[in-house]
Every structure is written in C-alpha cells, then in structure tokens.
Design a protein around this motif. Structure first.
Motif, mmCIF file in Angstrom:
data_model
loop_
_atom_site.group_PDB
_atom_site.id
_atom_site.type_symbol
_atom_site.label_atom_id
_atom_site.label_comp_id
_atom_site.label_asym_id
_atom_site.label_seq_id
_atom_site.Cartn_x
_atom_site.Cartn_y
_atom_site.Cartn_z
ATOM 1 N N LYS A 17 0.683 -1.281 -0.024
ATOM 2 C CA LYS A 17 0.218 0.029 -0.120
ATOM 3 C C LYS A 17 0.971 1.218 0.017
ATOM 4 O O LYS A 17 0.657 2.166 -0.718
ATOM 5 C CB LYS A 17 -0.885 0.136 0.982
ATOM 6 C CG LYS A 17 -2.136 -0.976 1.063
ATOM 7 C CD LYS A 17 -3.050 -0.454 2.178
ATOM 8 C CE LYS A 17 -3.775 0.575 1.818
ATOM 9 N NZ LYS A 17 -4.966 0.915 2.841
ATOM 10 N N GLU A 21 -0.296 4.836 -7.372
ATOM 11 C CA GLU A 21 -0.448 4.256 -8.698
ATOM 12 C C GLU A 21 -1.779 3.453 -8.942
ATOM 13 O O GLU A 21 -2.650 3.127 -9.865
ATOM 14 C CB GLU A 21 0.669 3.537 -9.231
ATOM 15 C CG GLU A 21 1.898 4.447 -9.117
ATOM 16 C CD GLU A 21 3.113 3.794 -9.614
ATOM 17 O OE1 GLU A 21 3.053 3.043 -10.371
ATOM 18 O OE2 GLU A 21 4.125 4.066 -8.949
ATOM 19 N N ILE A 22 -1.663 2.501 -7.729
ATOM 20 C CA ILE A 22 -2.824 1.427 -7.956
ATOM 21 C C ILE A 22 -3.585 1.453 -6.473
ATOM 22 O O ILE A 22 -3.211 0.595 -5.876
ATOM 23 C CB ILE A 22 -2.311 0.008 -8.100
ATOM 24 C CG1 ILE A 22 -1.263 -0.034 -9.275
ATOM 25 C CG2 ILE A 22 -3.249 -1.155 -8.331
ATOM 26 C CD1 ILE A 22 -0.437 -1.328 -9.520
ATOM 27 N N PRO A 23 -4.579 2.313 -6.396
ATOM 28 C CA PRO A 23 -5.265 2.408 -5.196
ATOM 29 C C PRO A 23 -6.040 1.073 -5.040
ATOM 30 O O PRO A 23 -6.852 0.601 -6.073
ATOM 31 C CB PRO A 23 -6.119 3.534 -5.259
ATOM 32 C CG PRO A 23 -6.137 3.963 -6.722
ATOM 33 C CD PRO A 23 -4.908 3.422 -7.354
ATOM 34 N N ALA A 46 -9.105 0.539 -3.684
ATOM 35 C CA ALA A 46 -10.322 0.859 -4.027
ATOM 36 C C ALA A 46 -10.846 0.761 -5.570
ATOM 37 O O ALA A 46 -11.838 0.498 -5.781
ATOM 38 C CB ALA A 46 -10.922 2.262 -3.475
ATOM 39 N N ASP A 47 -9.637 1.152 -6.157
ATOM 40 C CA ASP A 47 -9.887 1.064 -7.779
ATOM 41 C C ASP A 47 -9.474 -0.343 -8.394
ATOM 42 O O ASP A 47 -9.545 -0.284 -9.460
ATOM 43 C CB ASP A 47 -9.327 2.325 -8.327
ATOM 44 C CG ASP A 47 -9.963 3.632 -7.826
ATOM 45 O OD1 ASP A 47 -10.988 3.580 -7.531
ATOM 46 O OD2 ASP A 47 -9.238 4.422 -7.827
ATOM 47 N N THR A 48 -9.105 -1.263 -7.613
ATOM 48 C CA THR A 48 -8.424 -2.537 -8.203
ATOM 49 C C THR A 48 -9.531 -3.355 -8.364
ATOM 50 O O THR A 48 -10.362 -3.519 -7.329
ATOM 51 C CB THR A 48 -7.417 -3.067 -7.015
ATOM 52 O OG1 THR A 48 -6.472 -2.109 -6.877
ATOM 53 C CG2 THR A 48 -6.829 -4.180 -7.633
ATOM 54 N N PRO A 49 -9.753 -3.705 -9.817
ATOM 55 C CA PRO A 49 -10.780 -4.948 -9.982
ATOM 56 C C PRO A 49 -10.412 -6.285 -9.195
ATOM 57 O O PRO A 49 -9.364 -6.669 -9.122
ATOM 58 C CB PRO A 49 -10.815 -4.946 -11.393
ATOM 59 C CG PRO A 49 -9.398 -4.485 -11.578
ATOM 60 C CD PRO A 49 -8.834 -3.826 -10.881
ATOM 61 N N GLN A 65 -3.511 -2.238 -14.674
ATOM 62 C CA GLN A 65 -3.039 -0.745 -15.030
ATOM 63 C C GLN A 65 -1.608 -0.665 -15.433
ATOM 64 O O GLN A 65 -0.859 0.269 -14.932
ATOM 65 C CB GLN A 65 -3.555 0.006 -13.849
ATOM 66 C CG GLN A 65 -4.820 -0.227 -13.195
ATOM 67 C CD GLN A 65 -5.264 0.562 -11.919
ATOM 68 O OE1 GLN A 65 -4.820 1.808 -11.907
ATOM 69 N NE2 GLN A 65 -5.914 -0.128 -10.970
ATOM 70 N N THR A 68 -3.029 -6.536 -6.825
ATOM 71 C CA THR A 68 -3.465 -6.169 -8.030
ATOM 72 C C THR A 68 -4.671 -6.826 -8.575
ATOM 73 O O THR A 68 -5.041 -6.429 -9.698
ATOM 74 C CB THR A 68 -2.229 -6.389 -9.191
ATOM 75 O OG1 THR A 68 -1.948 -7.694 -9.290
ATOM 76 C CG2 THR A 68 -0.977 -5.694 -8.676
ATOM 77 N N ARG A 97 -10.323 -3.668 0.284
ATOM 78 C CA ARG A 97 -10.796 -3.183 -0.802
ATOM 79 C C ARG A 97 -12.324 -2.576 -0.531
ATOM 80 O O ARG A 97 -13.031 -1.748 -1.097
ATOM 81 C CB ARG A 97 -10.961 -4.180 -1.899
ATOM 82 C CG ARG A 97 -11.583 -3.776 -3.255
ATOM 83 C CD ARG A 97 -11.438 -4.901 -4.257
ATOM 84 N NE ARG A 97 -11.866 -4.582 -5.471
ATOM 85 C CZ ARG A 97 -13.221 -4.233 -5.907
ATOM 86 N NH1 ARG A 97 -14.066 -5.030 -4.813
ATOM 87 N NH2 ARG A 97 -13.719 -4.140 -7.128
#
Length: 248
Positions: free
Chosen positions: A24, A30-32, A34-37, A69, A164, A212
């Motif tokens: 984290k 770059e890869i939060p 909350a936005d990671t699928p 990403q 990721t 998440r």
C-alpha cells in the motif's frame, strides 16, 4: 486443546500484514485498492479471441496488463521450449509433474523486461493467467530494489498478485491434482504454481477483500477448498479488527 491462536503461524501472519502495508505504501498512489478490480475468469476481463498459439498468449497477456493498469509498461512475451510430459513408473502408469517453471522474468542485456511462459499453459488458460500475473508482478516490483533483494521476494510477488486483483487465479493455481486414464493406462499429474500455500492465499484474499471494501464476488470462482479457508480467514479477521486497522 483450545484451537489455533492465529489463522496462520504467528510469524507468517505478521509478515503477511507487514507486506500489505509495504505494498500500500509503495503502490497505492498508482494502484489504489479501492480502484483495483477483482479479476475473474469472465469475458468482462478476457474477451473472446480467435487467436491461437502464441498470439493467444499475447491476447491473454494484454488483458492482464490492462487489468493490472500496466498497459504502458514495455515488456516482451516469449514462449519457452516445450516441457517434458511424463515419467513412467510402471508399464501402464505415468506420473506427470511440470517441474520446469511455468514462467520466468528477467531484464535482458539491453535493459528490456522479458517474460517467458510454458506453451502447454495455453491449453490451461486459468493457469496461464496465474503465471503471467505473477511474472508481471515481478515487473511491477522490479524498480523497488529493497523488495527485489528481500529473501521473501517470491512470496512477496504472490502477494502483489493478490494486491493487483488476480488473487483468484493465484489461489486456484496454488496446487492442482488431476487423474487420467483409458484402456491403455492411467496416470496422475500434479502442478504447483506460485509460492504461497493455499492457506496463505486464503488469508491474503480475505485481507484484500476487507481492505478493498468488498470481495467482488470472488467466492463463486474459487476452488471450494480455497473458498472454505477464505471464509474462515474472514471470520478470524472480523473478530480481530485491530489486525488490519493500520492498513485501512
């Protein structure tokens, strides 16, 4: 007599939570999370393609890079030579075990990243995804010198796969066992992929979902034994919210 005090060995569990903190800290901008699928084996993430052979591997590779990403990260994908297929232990019995690595990551003499994969994985797309996600996680970590030099680097790379969003593939590929047979003989094949144990994968997936905010419906896509462990890990963590408070 009173059951396990921790879900994992105490030191391993401490390491898990420390690695989540490191990931984290290094990659949240770059890869939060909350936005990671939560990447699943569906057409949403892997559109249908008529490609075959290496072109099919390239298609899967592009899908993984997009979900991670990492579309703008330059990297070559190269097929390895075919792997040997089996060891005969009796007249009609063979045991097949893919001991050669399913994938590798290296930086070549020109400084360009190169990922290789075993071509037989093209016929087992879920395992191919797990292998390529692991090797791309190596690429993601490659600029972090202290993490590359860490003695737990391969384990940390699997944790990066979870971070990721590819934990479903990593966990399902942690161990597979298949039996086959016909009129001419029988055999078994076993294969491990990645480095975390199934129990460690279950714990990593539980932490990922809690950090998440939801698990993205991963349970229906996990092998039953992994999902059962994940539910136990979730129950354990929910009873001990202090374990991940600093990570939220």
């Amino acid at each position: 007599m009173f059951g396990r005090g921790t879900f994992l060995d105490r030191e391993i569990e401490k390491w898990h939570l420390e690695v989540w903190g490191v990931l984290k800290d290094r990659f949240a901008s770059e890869i939060p999370l909350a936005d990671t699928p939560v990447v699943l084996p569906t057409r949403d993430f892997f559109p249908v393609s008529d490609a075959v052979g290496h072109e099919r591997a390239l298609h899967v590779f592009a899908c993984i890079k997009r979900a991670m990403q990492m579309e703008d990260w330059d990297c070559d994908l190269v097929a390895q030579p075919p792997r040997p297929t089996g060891v005969r232990v009796a007249e009609f019995v063979t045991i097949e075990g893919a001991q050669d690595p399913g994938g590798t990551f290296r930086i070549d003499d020109t400084g360009r990243p190169v990922i290789t994969y075993a071509p037989d994985l093209i016929e087992r797309p879920a395992e191919l995804v797990a292998v390529l996600a692991h090797e791309l996680a190596h690429l993601l970590l490659s600029s972090e010198d202290d993490l590359v030099d860490d003695p737990t680097h391969e384990l940390m790379t699997d944790m990066t796969v979870a971070y990721t969003g590819f934990g479903v593939f990593g966990a399902n590929a942690a161990f597979s066992f298949r039996q086959h047979g016909d009129a001419f003989g029988q055999g078994w094949s076993s294969q491990t992929s990645g480095y975390l144990s199934p129990r460690s994968w279950a714990f990593a997936l539980a932490v990922f979902g809690l950090l998440r905010g939801d698990d993205g419906g991963m349970g229906s896509h996990l092998k039953p034994e992994i999902e059962g462990l994940r539910q136990k890990a979730l129950a354990y963590l929910r009873k001990r919210p202090q374990l991940i408070e600093s990570l939220l």
